[in-house]
Each structure stands twice: as C-alpha cells, then as structure tokens.
Scaffold this active site. Sequence first.
Site, PDB file in Angstrom:
ATOM      1  N   HIS A 435       0.813  -1.211   0.000  1.00 33.36           N
ATOM      2  CA  HIS A 435       0.000   0.000   0.000  1.00 33.36           C
ATOM      3  C   HIS A 435       0.849   1.264   0.000  1.00 33.36           C
ATOM      4  O   HIS A 435       0.336   2.366  -0.143  1.00 33.36           O
ATOM      5  CB  HIS A 435      -0.932  -0.022   1.220  1.00 33.36           C
ATOM      6  CG  HIS A 435      -1.949   1.071   1.256  1.00 33.36           C
ATOM      7  ND1 HIS A 435      -1.897   2.109   2.157  1.00 33.36           N
ATOM      8  CD2 HIS A 435      -3.046   1.299   0.498  1.00 33.36           C
ATOM      9  CE1 HIS A 435      -2.915   2.929   1.958  1.00 33.36           C
ATOM     10  NE2 HIS A 435      -3.636   2.463   0.962  1.00 33.36           N
ATOM     11  N   TYR A 468      -8.640  14.031  -3.928  1.00 30.95           N
ATOM     12  CA  TYR A 468      -8.146  13.620  -2.618  1.00 30.95           C
ATOM     13  C   TYR A 468      -7.041  14.567  -2.165  1.00 30.95           C
ATOM     14  O   TYR A 468      -6.168  14.926  -2.949  1.00 30.95           O
ATOM     15  CB  TYR A 468      -7.561  12.202  -2.668  1.00 30.95           C
ATOM     16  CG  TYR A 468      -8.524  11.077  -2.943  1.00 30.95           C
ATOM     17  CD1 TYR A 468      -9.828  11.303  -3.378  1.00 30.95           C
ATOM     18  CD2 TYR A 468      -8.119   9.754  -2.773  1.00 30.95           C
ATOM     19  CE1 TYR A 468     -10.684  10.263  -3.635  1.00 30.95           C
ATOM     20  CE2 TYR A 468      -8.976   8.702  -3.028  1.00 30.95           C
ATOM     21  CZ  TYR A 468     -10.258   8.953  -3.463  1.00 30.95           C
ATOM     22  OH  TYR A 468     -11.103   7.910  -3.718  1.00 30.95           O
ATOM     23  N   ARG A 564     -10.619  11.340   9.575  1.00 28.59           N
ATOM     24  CA  ARG A 564     -11.745  11.469   8.650  1.00 28.59           C
ATOM     25  C   ARG A 564     -12.836  10.437   8.908  1.00 28.59           C
ATOM     26  O   ARG A 564     -14.004  10.757   8.961  1.00 28.59           O
ATOM     27  CB  ARG A 564     -11.266  11.325   7.199  1.00 28.59           C
ATOM     28  CG  ARG A 564     -12.373  11.549   6.176  1.00 28.59           C
ATOM     29  CD  ARG A 564     -11.951  11.087   4.801  1.00 28.59           C
ATOM     30  NE  ARG A 564     -12.089   9.657   4.629  1.00 28.59           N
ATOM     31  CZ  ARG A 564     -11.226   8.877   3.972  1.00 28.59           C
ATOM     32  NH1 ARG A 564     -10.145   9.392   3.435  1.00 28.59           N
ATOM     33  NH2 ARG A 564     -11.445   7.587   3.838  1.00 28.59           N
ATOM     34  N   HIS A 594      -7.212  12.756   2.807  1.00 30.89           N
ATOM     35  CA  HIS A 594      -6.515  11.488   2.591  1.00 30.89           C
ATOM     36  C   HIS A 594      -5.075  11.481   3.079  1.00 30.89           C
ATOM     37  O   HIS A 594      -4.481  10.417   3.252  1.00 30.89           O
ATOM     38  CB  HIS A 594      -6.561  11.156   1.090  1.00 30.89           C
ATOM     39  CG  HIS A 594      -6.251   9.743   0.758  1.00 30.89           C
ATOM     40  ND1 HIS A 594      -5.089   9.363   0.119  1.00 30.89           N
ATOM     41  CD2 HIS A 594      -6.948   8.600   0.974  1.00 30.89           C
ATOM     42  CE1 HIS A 594      -5.085   8.053  -0.049  1.00 30.89           C
ATOM     43  NE2 HIS A 594      -6.202   7.574   0.456  1.00 30.89           N
TER      44      HIS A 594
END
Length: 714
Positions: A435, A468, A564, A594
């Site tokens: 990721h 984002y 968030r 983000h």
Amino acid sequence: MAEKEKERYINRDISWLEFNARVLGEAADRENPLLERLKFIAIFSSNLDEFYMVRMAGVTQQLELGYKHVYGDSGYVPAELMKQLDTRIRSLVTRQYRYLYREILPELRKNGISLLSWDSIPKQKRDELRKMFITNYLPILTSIGIDSSHPFPIVPNLGLELLVRLTKEDDPRERFAVLEVPSIMPRFIEVDAFEHKATFITSEELIANNLDLLFNKCSILECSAFRITRDMDFSIDEESIADLLTEMQIALQKKAQRKVVRLEISSLMSQKSRKWLAEMLHTPQEYIFSISGMLNLKDTFRLAGLKNFPELIDKPLPPLPSVSAPKGESMFQIIRSRGNFLVHHPYESFNPVIRFLDEAASDPDVLAIKQTLYRVSGNSPVVKALIRAARNGKQVSVLVEIKARFDEENNINWAMELANAGAHVVYGIAGLKVHCKALLVVRREEDGIHRYMHLGTGNYNDKTAQLYTDLGLFTDDKSLGSDVSALFNVITGFSSPPDWNKLLVAPFNIKEKLIYYIDREAELSTAQNPGGITMKINSLIDYEIIDHLYKAAEKHVKINLIVRGICGINPYSLPKQYAKNINVVSILDRFLEHARIYRFANNGDPFYYIGSADVMPRNIRRRIEVLLPIESETLRKELDFILECGMNDKRKGRRLIGANRYSRPIISPATETSRSQYRLYEFYKNRFEKQQELLGRNESLTIFTSPRNKENHE
C-alpha cells in the site's frame, strides 16, 4: 454516565456508519450547492454498497459459522452487532431518501432540472421517446422468462433489474420474467434540454412503459425494480497457490455467483412478487430493503455532473502549479538544486509527478525506474510513462497490487500491459498488500549514480489527485535513497528488511515506533510542560495504540486527532480531567481528506512523518506501508499550517462530543473563514502568486473537471 460513554473502544463498523452519516450530512447542508448535495447522496450510496460487500458480508459469514464472540474482550457478539448495524443503516437510508425527494429534487426542479415520470410527459414527446427506445435500446435488452426450461438467471452484483409479472395470451397462468437494465444504457435519459433547463426520465421508467415491445401478446400485471448486493469479502490462500495472478482472475470470474447479502426492492412491488423473488434468491426477510424511490442512487453521480448549471456546483478551485517545480525546468535539476520539496494535491497540480516520470522515461541517462502502484486511473499517464520507459530500454520494475479491493480487474489489466512492454512486474506479496506510495529513479550522472525519489500519502492516480488531499515529497536524500532501494528489494525479491536509516516501514517497525513516540511524549510530559501529539489520518482503530494514547492523556499530553473516518478512540471513557486532553475532529468537505501526518512535540525538538499508513491493524500488520520523516524547517511549518487548519475548522469540521457522537457543523459567515480546505487553497494560491510577482510571470491556471469518485476508497 451512559453505558455507551464508558466503552473503552468504539467498534470499527459502528464508527464507520457514523462516518457515512457525516457524509450524508453534507447532502443535508443547505449551504452546499444543490448538485454538490446530490453528489453526497451518491457518495453515501457508493460507500454503503462497499460496506455491505465487505463488512456486512463478513459479519454474515461469522453468523453462519456460529461465532458467538469475536476478538476477545475488545471484540463483539456478531448477532448483536448485526442488529445494531441493520437498525442504524435503515434509519440512515430513510433519511437519505427524505433528503433526496423532499429537499434536493424539488429544489432542482425549481432550478430547471427535473426527473419526470412517464405519465407526466406530453404524448408527442412520449412518442418520440418510444421511437428512440426502439432504435437505440430495444436491441440490447434481453428478457428472461422463468419456467422449467429457463431457470432463474445469475443476477449481477449491484445491477439494476426489473421483475415483470405477466400472463400470456390465451393462458391465464401468471409468470415471471427478469430484465436487466444494461449499464451501457444511460440511467438518466434526456427528455428536453435547453441552456438552463434539463428534464430526464430514468432508464427503468422508460423500459417499464414500453414492455409491450419485449413481451408480445402478453398482459403486464406488474413491473418493479430490484437490486442485489453480493458478498465480495473473498480471500485466497496465498501460501498454498502457485500463481497469484491466475487465482485472482478465477476468483473474479466467480464473483457473480457469490451469496446475496442485501436485496433492495421497490416499495411498489407486490407481496406476491416479493415472496417469489426472495425464494429465488434464497434471501431471508432481514436482508430485504423496501425502497420508496429509485434504486441505485450511486448513479446520481451522473446528474451531479451536469454542465450549464454553474450556480449549482462548487466554485472552481483549479489545481495550482507547484512553486517548487516551475514549468520548463528539468525535474532532476530541480530536485538536486533545491533539495526536498512537497506538493500538496489537489491544491497543487499532480503534473510534477507526471513530468518526473515522463522525463525519466525519455532521459538517456536514466537507468532504472521502480514504482509501487495500488490504484491507478483507467487511462493512466503514469502507467503509459512506465510502458514507454520499458520500451526505451530502461530497467522498469513495478509492484502492481492486484489485491486492491474493487480495483483488481483494472490492476490486472495494467499489470499485463506493463509485462508485455518489458517491465518486471510483481503482482503482490503473499499475506501482505503493498500500500506504500514509492517511486525511485536511478540516473547516471557525472559524479556517479544518483537516486531521485517521490514518496507520498496518495495513489499514483491522476484522477483522484484532483479529489483527494495528499502530500508527496520529492527528494534525492542519500539515506532515504538507500532505504527506498532496500524497500524495493524486500518487495520484489527475498531480501530481509534492513536496519532502516530514516523510513518507518510496516509490518516491520511502524507500530513499535508509533508506540515508542507516544510513550516518550508521556515520559517527557508534565502538567506545567505538557507533551503534544497530533495525527491527521483516515482511520484510528488499533486498540493497542489507542491504549497508549489513553495513558499519554493521563500524563497531561495534549492529543489532537484529525480522523476522517473510522475512529475507535473514546476519550469519554476516561475521567474528565484526562478526557479533555484528547480532541478529535472529522473533516468532510468538497475534497476527500486522505493525507497522513504525524507530529510528536518531543519537548521542543519535534518529529514529523508523512506517509501511507493509517492506525489500523491491517495497515501496520498486514500491509507494506511507509512513513517518512520531514526534516526541513520550511516543510515542517507547512505541515504545521495544514494541521492547524484542520483542528480549527468549525465550518466542515465535526468535533467528537461523546462516544461516537460528533457535533454538527456551524453554518455562519464567521465559521466560513475557518473552512480548512478553502484556507489551504488560499495559502497555496497566495504563495504561487507571490512567486509569480517575483519572477515577473503569469502562468495560466488550468481548470480540471473533477471526476465523480468514491468518498471512502481506502
């Protein structure tokens, strides 16, 4: 104190539902332009679809396997959790349709945008629509009659379907047929369009009123819509398979046959049809939602993107050129001469990342490019640059994470294109998702081999970079270069993780380091000189780290959290004198928050990190994630401003005021000036304009049309 306030941790799924409730709150905010409110209706639906496919599906599996309790003391009882989730979801869906039909659509009608029923359209226009239907849509429709020779079809996940009950000529027996509304057919079909007026009919309404063309010599007794959601929470035993790519392709081919976890039906559907459909789909009553309105509100993204109604959308905030990467200059020269610099999307353009890759693909002195790709756009300039680099003879190594949920097929296609171009493609690592966001370019220069990098918080996706908020660091720092090279050796080969110079890398040391920094703040903190921790993240659900934050709060550490989405911390479980040391803010606005930023005060010698990792067990135990230090004083001041804007946002920032309870935004001219995303845009705009004045330039700004995308993608 209420029992809920005493809970030490908030369940992640219960917390997520409150996040989606905050998304829905944006649809209710009358200060948002009408089409933006409609967009949040679509985002809420899209989020809920994913929640059912993964989280509700997971709880359903636990119930079917007979689990009585999950995850020990900090866990949950699946049966109780399912009941809580179902109750809350039904309440939110009811609210969603109320906002849409009682507020948004009537207001849109006043502003010239209308959804019409068939009967409300004049006959002449109905005749025109019928001719258009015969020409354009009738050939692609397929009706499937259900009888002994025609079994019930495999209904696609999230597809919009029509159930037709009818009788044939000279045969009084009632029969059923299923008709799919094809995704290639526009959901909203124009009836009339003028400069400031547009009227539409839904595709299902058009089909339902022209069924005689599909069922010749039949009497239509009923036609009503339904939609199913399937269990997409599938996993692969990666340790026992020989080829991950092939197994993923097989799993994706079977997804249309997975178990139904939700059945949405029109409230107009008769009891007879409901019972028959539930039996065909083997769906229990508790999985059925009766919907008073059109199904699949995710499609309202299409209406929200209407042109010619500028007064009904947010004012444009075009991405600004980066002051650190002016046009016409080599990215390699910029990085080498200026040192580390940040770009902050979507306030600043994603273009420097594309330029960096494009230049690397063409530069004869570039020897190798290594990059991780988690989610990329459908027509990705990033991948095209990598393909061109491979064809130009560069050593291109790419990790394409084909297990990125809901992007599996897209990523598999890109991976195969890259491989065909000659790139070395790694499809993933057994047991881990990759990721992290890392790009390394190796270049031959007069003084030897030089490494240039881009490390960030967001995906290498040119579309979501306009939606984002993400940070990216360009650098040629030698210690980071050594770390990033080692990172790629771990990802693409069998190399063991080294002793990292500067990077924090999951699953190897991020959790341990975060706990160390939290505990150090507690040790250094006194009532007279309190420590300080600030985290800007998407999710906080790792209970061990939450425990250490609680202990730090008890040592007077001031903890500011900008979270968030999922937030498992409950300061109100602590005594009041310690609870006040933890402040939580959740920001929902036109851009999806983000970026991840971590700041530890360290008694006046602070540490700053940015990166890809949230504080979730999956991020710090089951993924390759990276946090990188920010050491430049100038860049730290920029991060401080970002964090200060977030914590002080009273217009779009919701504050945690109880166990999983958030305040409502304060709508007033005074709070509008605190709106963090607008403050940040003005900051970057002013910085750019000042630079232009100094240089005597006036670069034009390019206005991008924001893509309609998901609010809860990662």
